[in-house]
Design a protein around this motif. Structure first.
Motif, mmCIF file in Angstrom:
data_model
loop_
_atom_site.group_PDB
_atom_site.id
_atom_site.type_symbol
_atom_site.label_atom_id
_atom_site.label_comp_id
_atom_site.label_asym_id
_atom_site.label_seq_id
_atom_site.Cartn_x
_atom_site.Cartn_y
_atom_site.Cartn_z
ATOM 1 N N GLY A 179 69.862 47.683 39.307
ATOM 2 C CA GLY A 179 70.338 46.426 38.734
ATOM 3 C C GLY A 179 71.354 46.632 37.631
ATOM 4 O O GLY A 179 72.378 45.945 37.583
ATOM 5 N N LEU A 180 71.082 47.577 36.744
ATOM 6 C CA LEU A 180 72.021 47.862 35.646
ATOM 7 C C LEU A 180 73.357 48.361 36.182
ATOM 8 O O LEU A 180 74.418 47.961 35.701
ATOM 9 C CB LEU A 180 71.415 48.887 34.684
ATOM 10 C CG LEU A 180 70.193 48.428 33.898
ATOM 11 C CD1 LEU A 180 69.627 49.584 33.096
ATOM 12 C CD2 LEU A 180 70.528 47.251 33.003
ATOM 13 N N ARG A 181 73.304 49.210 37.196
ATOM 14 C CA ARG A 181 74.528 49.746 37.801
ATOM 15 C C ARG A 181 75.314 48.625 38.489
ATOM 16 O O ARG A 181 76.529 48.520 38.339
ATOM 17 C CB ARG A 181 74.178 50.863 38.774
ATOM 18 C CG ARG A 181 75.350 51.625 39.312
ATOM 19 C CD ARG A 181 74.957 52.838 40.152
ATOM 20 N NE ARG A 181 73.916 52.563 41.126
ATOM 21 C CZ ARG A 181 72.667 53.039 41.074
ATOM 22 N NH1 ARG A 181 72.304 53.842 40.096
ATOM 23 N NH2 ARG A 181 71.779 52.742 42.008
ATOM 24 N N ASP A 182 74.609 47.762 39.217
ATOM 25 C CA ASP A 182 75.254 46.668 39.935
ATOM 26 C C ASP A 182 75.933 45.690 38.971
ATOM 27 O O ASP A 182 77.029 45.196 39.240
ATOM 28 C CB ASP A 182 74.224 45.940 40.798
ATOM 29 C CG ASP A 182 74.847 44.915 41.715
ATOM 30 O OD1 ASP A 182 75.883 45.229 42.325
ATOM 31 O OD2 ASP A 182 74.305 43.795 41.825
ATOM 32 N N LEU A 183 75.276 45.395 37.846
ATOM 33 C CA LEU A 183 75.817 44.454 36.868
ATOM 34 C C LEU A 183 76.709 45.136 35.829
ATOM 35 O O LEU A 183 77.278 44.455 34.974
ATOM 36 C CB LEU A 183 74.677 43.720 36.164
ATOM 37 C CG LEU A 183 73.818 42.833 37.067
ATOM 38 C CD1 LEU A 183 72.613 42.320 36.308
ATOM 39 C CD2 LEU A 183 74.640 41.694 37.629
ATOM 40 N N ASN A 184 76.791 46.457 35.888
ATOM 41 C CA ASN A 184 77.596 47.242 34.944
ATOM 42 C C ASN A 184 77.185 46.930 33.498
ATOM 43 O O ASN A 184 78.011 46.599 32.660
ATOM 44 C CB ASN A 184 79.088 46.988 35.165
ATOM 45 C CG ASN A 184 79.944 48.027 34.480
ATOM 46 O OD1 ASN A 184 79.522 49.159 34.291
ATOM 47 N ND2 ASN A 184 81.142 47.653 34.092
ATOM 48 N N LEU A 185 75.885 47.026 33.241
ATOM 49 C CA LEU A 185 75.326 46.725 31.927
ATOM 50 C C LEU A 185 74.578 47.917 31.361
ATOM 51 O O LEU A 185 73.911 48.635 32.095
ATOM 52 C CB LEU A 185 74.303 45.591 32.029
ATOM 53 C CG LEU A 185 74.788 44.184 32.239
ATOM 54 C CD1 LEU A 185 73.601 43.264 32.486
ATOM 55 C CD2 LEU A 185 75.560 43.706 31.042
ATOM 56 N N PRO A 186 74.670 48.116 30.034
ATOM 57 C CA PRO A 186 73.765 49.094 29.409
ATOM 58 C C PRO A 186 72.387 48.454 29.287
ATOM 59 O O PRO A 186 72.240 47.222 29.267
ATOM 60 C CB PRO A 186 74.392 49.325 28.034
ATOM 61 C CG PRO A 186 75.182 48.101 27.759
ATOM 62 C CD PRO A 186 75.627 47.567 29.087
ATOM 63 N N ARG A 187 71.369 49.260 29.226
ATOM 64 C CA ARG A 187 69.989 48.772 29.178
ATOM 65 C C ARG A 187 69.738 47.849 27.982
ATOM 66 O O ARG A 187 68.986 46.887 28.076
ATOM 67 C CB ARG A 187 69.040 49.965 29.147
ATOM 68 C CG ARG A 187 67.622 49.598 29.425
ATOM 69 C CD ARG A 187 66.742 50.845 29.453
ATOM 70 N NE ARG A 187 65.553 50.548 30.193
ATOM 71 C CZ ARG A 187 65.191 51.137 31.302
ATOM 72 N NH1 ARG A 187 65.920 52.087 31.804
ATOM 73 N NH2 ARG A 187 64.092 50.795 31.927
ATOM 74 N N MET A 188 70.376 48.119 26.863
ATOM 75 C CA MET A 188 70.169 47.326 25.648
ATOM 76 C C MET A 188 70.762 45.920 25.741
ATOM 77 O O MET A 188 70.465 45.072 24.922
ATOM 78 C CB MET A 188 70.752 48.052 24.436
ATOM 79 C CG MET A 188 70.049 49.352 24.111
ATOM 80 S SD MET A 188 68.304 49.131 23.698
ATOM 81 C CE MET A 188 68.431 48.253 22.175
ATOM 82 N N LYS A 189 71.625 45.676 26.714
ATOM 83 C CA LYS A 189 72.245 44.357 26.850
ATOM 84 C C LYS A 189 71.752 43.632 28.091
ATOM 85 O O LYS A 189 72.425 42.746 28.607
ATOM 86 C CB LYS A 189 73.765 44.497 26.884
ATOM 87 C CG LYS A 189 74.333 44.963 25.567
ATOM 88 C CD LYS A 189 75.794 44.752 25.486
ATOM 89 C CE LYS A 189 76.265 45.152 24.100
ATOM 90 N NZ LYS A 189 77.571 44.637 23.798
ATOM 91 N N ALA A 190 70.558 44.006 28.547
ATOM 92 C CA ALA A 190 69.998 43.384 29.748
ATOM 93 C C ALA A 190 68.586 42.895 29.482
ATOM 94 O O ALA A 190 67.824 43.517 28.748
ATOM 95 C CB ALA A 190 69.993 44.381 30.898
ATOM 96 N N HIS A 191 68.267 41.768 30.081
ATOM 97 C CA HIS A 191 66.901 41.250 30.057
ATOM 98 C C HIS A 191 66.268 41.678 31.373
ATOM 99 O O HIS A 191 66.726 41.287 32.447
ATOM 100 C CB HIS A 191 66.907 39.734 29.914
ATOM 101 C CG HIS A 191 65.539 39.167 29.866
ATOM 102 N ND1 HIS A 191 64.948 38.571 30.946
ATOM 103 C CD2 HIS A 191 64.628 39.119 28.868
ATOM 104 C CE1 HIS A 191 63.738 38.184 30.612
ATOM 105 N NE2 HIS A 191 63.515 38.503 29.367
ATOM 106 N N ILE A 192 65.219 42.474 31.295
ATOM 107 C CA ILE A 192 64.583 43.044 32.485
ATOM 108 C C ILE A 192 63.164 42.516 32.586
ATOM 109 O O ILE A 192 62.394 42.570 31.622
ATOM 110 C CB ILE A 192 64.572 44.585 32.406
ATOM 111 C CG1 ILE A 192 65.996 45.111 32.310
ATOM 112 C CG2 ILE A 192 63.836 45.177 33.601
ATOM 113 C CD1 ILE A 192 66.103 46.557 31.902
ATOM 114 N N LYS A 193 62.817 42.001 33.768
ATOM 115 C CA LYS A 193 61.477 41.482 34.007
ATOM 116 C C LYS A 193 60.929 42.142 35.261
ATOM 117 O O LYS A 193 61.557 42.096 36.321
ATOM 118 C CB LYS A 193 61.537 39.973 34.201
ATOM 119 C CG LYS A 193 60.197 39.336 34.463
ATOM 120 C CD LYS A 193 60.350 37.845 34.632
ATOM 121 C CE LYS A 193 59.028 37.214 35.002
ATOM 122 N NZ LYS A 193 59.188 35.778 35.276
ATOM 123 N N VAL A 194 59.772 42.779 35.146
ATOM 124 C CA VAL A 194 59.144 43.413 36.303
ATOM 125 C C VAL A 194 58.421 42.327 37.095
ATOM 126 O O VAL A 194 57.522 41.664 36.583
ATOM 127 C CB VAL A 194 58.153 44.519 35.876
ATOM 128 C CG1 VAL A 194 57.451 45.099 37.095
ATOM 129 C CG2 VAL A 194 58.871 45.601 35.099
#
Length: 69
Positions: free
Chosen positions: A16-31
């Motif tokens: 997901g991070l690679r697809d959206l080109n986002l660093p982990r700190m700028k992403a909201h992640i929900k399992v």
């Protein structure tokens, strides 16, 4: 909400991070669901996560509200 799948939760997050080109700190992640290994290969299910960008303007407003509270 975009859902990503992977063999593990970590692989789904990385996808997901690679697809959206986002660093982990700028992403909201929900399992959504963790991987299931199954028995003898039966019932095996991939992990699923939701990855969304954090909108910084909204995050700053929320932090300011919480600090005033």
């Amino acid at each position: 909400m975009v859902v990503y799948s992977g063999r593990t939760v970590e692989q789904a997050i990385e996808k997901g991070l690679r697809d959206l080109n986002l660093p982990r700190m700028k992403a909201h992640i929900k399992v959504i669901s963790r991987e299931k290994k199954g028995f003898l290969g039966f019932g095996k299910k991939p992990a699923q996560v939701s990855v969304e960008p954090i909108i910084e303007e909204i995050a700053h407003k929320l932090i300011a509200m919480l600090l005033k509270w």
